[in-house]
Design a protein around this motif. Structure first.
Motif, PDB file in Angstrom:
ATOM      1  N   TYR A   1     -11.008   1.808   2.954  1.00  0.00           N
ATOM      2  CA  TYR A   1      -9.633   1.590   2.533  1.00  0.00           C
ATOM      3  C   TYR A   1      -8.773   1.654   3.791  1.00  0.00           C
ATOM      4  CZ  TYR A   1     -10.279   2.150  -2.536  1.00  0.00           C
ATOM      5  OH  TYR A   1     -10.628   1.992  -3.852  1.00  0.00           O
ATOM      6  N   ARG A   2      -7.566   1.146   3.690  1.00  0.00           N
ATOM      7  CA  ARG A   2      -6.583   1.341   4.745  1.00  0.00           C
ATOM      8  C   ARG A   2      -5.214   1.570   4.123  1.00  0.00           C
ATOM      9  NH1 ARG A   2      -6.168  -4.742   7.460  1.00  0.00           N
ATOM     10  NH2 ARG A   2      -5.091  -5.766   5.717  1.00  0.00           N
ATOM     11  N   GLN A   3      -4.406   2.284   4.866  1.00  0.00           N
ATOM     12  CA  GLN A   3      -3.044   2.527   4.420  1.00  0.00           C
ATOM     13  C   GLN A   3      -2.116   2.515   5.614  1.00  0.00           C
ATOM     14  OE1 GLN A   3      -2.390   6.000   1.949  1.00  0.00           O
ATOM     15  NE2 GLN A   3      -0.589   5.021   1.053  1.00  0.00           N
ATOM     16  N   ALA A   4      -1.137   1.642   5.538  1.00  0.00           N
ATOM     17  CA  ALA A   4      -0.119   1.541   6.575  1.00  0.00           C
ATOM     18  C   ALA A   4       1.109   2.311   6.107  1.00  0.00           C
ATOM     19  CB  ALA A   4       0.226   0.080   6.826  1.00  0.00           C
ATOM     20  N   PRO A   5       1.937   2.765   7.024  1.00  0.00           N
ATOM     21  CA  PRO A   5       3.145   3.508   6.646  1.00  0.00           C
ATOM     22  C   PRO A   5       4.012   2.708   5.685  1.00  0.00           C
ATOM     23  CG  PRO A   5       2.769   3.691   8.985  1.00  0.00           C
ATOM     24  CD  PRO A   5       1.790   2.669   8.488  1.00  0.00           C
ATOM     25  N   GLY A   6       4.392   3.345   4.588  1.00  0.00           N
ATOM     26  CA  GLY A   6       5.268   2.698   3.630  1.00  0.00           C
ATOM     27  C   GLY A   6       4.599   1.688   2.721  1.00  0.00           C
ATOM     28  N   LYS A   7       3.283   1.545   2.839  1.00  0.00           N
ATOM     29  CA  LYS A   7       2.566   0.567   2.020  1.00  0.00           C
ATOM     30  C   LYS A   7       1.524   1.256   1.150  1.00  0.00           C
ATOM     31  CE  LYS A   7       3.137  -3.404   5.072  1.00  0.00           C
ATOM     32  NZ  LYS A   7       2.440  -4.540   5.750  1.00  0.00           N
ATOM     33  N   GLN A   8       1.116   0.537   0.097  1.00  0.00           N
ATOM     34  CA  GLN A   8       0.076   1.067  -0.767  1.00  0.00           C
ATOM     35  C   GLN A   8      -1.271   1.009  -0.078  1.00  0.00           C
ATOM     36  OE1 GLN A   8       0.360  -1.144  -4.488  1.00  0.00           O
ATOM     37  NE2 GLN A   8       1.468   0.558  -5.416  1.00  0.00           N
ATOM     38  N   ARG A   9      -2.148   1.911  -0.505  1.00  0.00           N
ATOM     39  CA  ARG A   9      -3.503   1.884   0.017  1.00  0.00           C
ATOM     40  C   ARG A   9      -4.196   0.611  -0.451  1.00  0.00           C
ATOM     41  NH1 ARG A   9      -7.421   6.687  -1.733  1.00  0.00           N
ATOM     42  NH2 ARG A   9      -7.300   5.528  -3.689  1.00  0.00           N
ATOM     43  N   GLU A  10      -4.964   0.022   0.440  1.00  0.00           N
ATOM     44  CA  GLU A  10      -5.614  -1.261   0.169  1.00  0.00           C
ATOM     45  C   GLU A  10      -7.116  -1.122   0.383  1.00  0.00           C
ATOM     46  OE1 GLU A  10      -5.315  -5.921   1.707  1.00  0.00           O
ATOM     47  OE2 GLU A  10      -4.780  -4.306   3.064  1.00  0.00           O
ATOM     48  N   LEU A  11      -7.893  -1.603  -0.569  1.00  0.00           N
ATOM     49  CA  LEU A  11      -9.337  -1.646  -0.397  1.00  0.00           C
ATOM     50  C   LEU A  11      -9.672  -2.814   0.526  1.00  0.00           C
ATOM     51  CD1 LEU A  11     -12.167  -0.633  -1.097  1.00  0.00           C
ATOM     52  CD2 LEU A  11     -12.112  -2.122  -3.108  1.00  0.00           C
TER      53      LEU A  11
ATOM     54  N   VAL B   1      -4.189   3.395   8.934  1.00  0.00           N
ATOM     55  CA  VAL B   1      -5.255   4.392   8.966  1.00  0.00           C
ATOM     56  C   VAL B   1      -6.375   3.883   8.065  1.00  0.00           C
ATOM     57  CG1 VAL B   1      -5.939   6.745   8.409  1.00  0.00           C
ATOM     58  CG2 VAL B   1      -3.698   6.310   9.427  1.00  0.00           C
ATOM     59  N   TYR B   2      -7.551   3.775   8.631  1.00  0.00           N
ATOM     60  CA  TYR B   2      -8.713   3.277   7.897  1.00  0.00           C
ATOM     61  C   TYR B   2      -9.580   4.472   7.500  1.00  0.00           C
ATOM     62  CZ  TYR B   2      -7.613  -1.515   9.184  1.00  0.00           C
ATOM     63  OH  TYR B   2      -6.999  -2.740   9.313  1.00  0.00           O
ATOM     64  N   SER B   3      -9.874   4.534   6.217  1.00  0.00           N
ATOM     65  CA  SER B   3     -10.656   5.658   5.690  1.00  0.00           C
ATOM     66  C   SER B   3     -11.917   5.144   5.019  1.00  0.00           C
ATOM     67  CB  SER B   3      -9.841   6.455   4.671  1.00  0.00           C
ATOM     68  OG  SER B   3      -8.674   6.985   5.253  1.00  0.00           O
ATOM     69  N   CYS B   4     -13.001   5.808   5.319  1.00  0.00           N
ATOM     70  CA  CYS B   4     -14.292   5.477   4.733  1.00  0.00           C
ATOM     71  C   CYS B   4     -14.498   6.277   3.455  1.00  0.00           C
ATOM     72  CB  CYS B   4     -15.367   5.829   5.762  1.00  0.00           C
ATOM     73  SG  CYS B   4     -17.058   5.750   5.170  1.00  0.00           S
TER      74      CYS B   4
ATOM     75  N   ALA C   1     -11.156  -7.693   0.812  1.00  0.00           N
ATOM     76  CA  ALA C   1      -9.786  -8.059   0.469  1.00  0.00           C
ATOM     77  C   ALA C   1      -9.509  -9.456   1.010  1.00  0.00           C
ATOM     78  CB  ALA C   1      -8.807  -7.056   1.067  1.00  0.00           C
ATOM     79  N   ASP C   2      -8.684 -10.203   0.294  1.00  0.00           N
ATOM     80  CA  ASP C   2      -8.362 -11.553   0.747  1.00  0.00           C
ATOM     81  C   ASP C   2      -7.744 -11.548   2.141  1.00  0.00           C
ATOM     82  OD1 ASP C   2      -7.316 -12.816  -2.530  1.00  0.00           O
ATOM     83  OD2 ASP C   2      -9.300 -12.673  -1.591  1.00  0.00           O
ATOM     84  N   SER C   3      -7.007 -10.501   2.447  1.00  0.00           N
ATOM     85  CA  SER C   3      -6.291 -10.431   3.731  1.00  0.00           C
ATOM     86  C   SER C   3      -7.225 -10.325   4.931  1.00  0.00           C
ATOM     87  CB  SER C   3      -5.324  -9.255   3.724  1.00  0.00           C
ATOM     88  OG  SER C   3      -6.016  -8.042   3.477  1.00  0.00           O
TER      89      SER C   3
END
Length: 118
Positions: free
Chosen positions: A37-47, A95-98, A63-65
């Motif tokens: 997953y990743r999460q940028a400041p002010g954004k939702q966590r994204e798989l 921040v990328y989290s495993c 993820a498509d991105s």
């Protein structure tokens, strides 16, 4: 208990590459799935990416991105997954989290910072 240790984050210029690693250790029989997953400041966590780790298929999902730029892979002998990130963009900064899914439980790493400068 499963411990996940991530490595490989850092600062890179746009267009560059990084490879993240996530090593699982501890007492467990089998890990069914691992991913990032990743999460940028002010954004939702994204798989970002997922790979099945039990059995022989090693099926993946993205993820498509990040499709076409990121590749997730596994080394079951080392209980490790990798995320190869190419053609990085400033919007990949996060921040990328495993994580690891076992039967009936899930575990998370502490996260590693990836910063892409323009």
């Amino acid at each position: 208990q499963v411990q996940l240790v991530e490595s490989g984050g850092g600062l890179v210029q746009a267009g560059g590459s990084l490879r993240l690693s996530c090593a699982a250790s501890g007492r467990f029989f089998s890990i069914n799935e691992m991913g990032w997953y990743r999460q940028a400041p002010g954004k939702q966590r994204e798989l970002v990416a997922v790979i099945t780790t039990s059995g022989g298929s090693g099926s993946t999902n993205y993820a498509d991105s990040v499709k076409g730029r990121f590749t997730i892979s596994r080394d079951n002998g080392k209980n490790t997954v990798y995320l190869q990130m190419n053609s990085l963009k400033p919007e990949d900064t996060a921040v990328y989290s495993c994580y690891a899914h076992l039967i009936g439980s899930a575990y998370w790493g502490q996260g590693t910072q990836v910063t892409v400068s323009s």
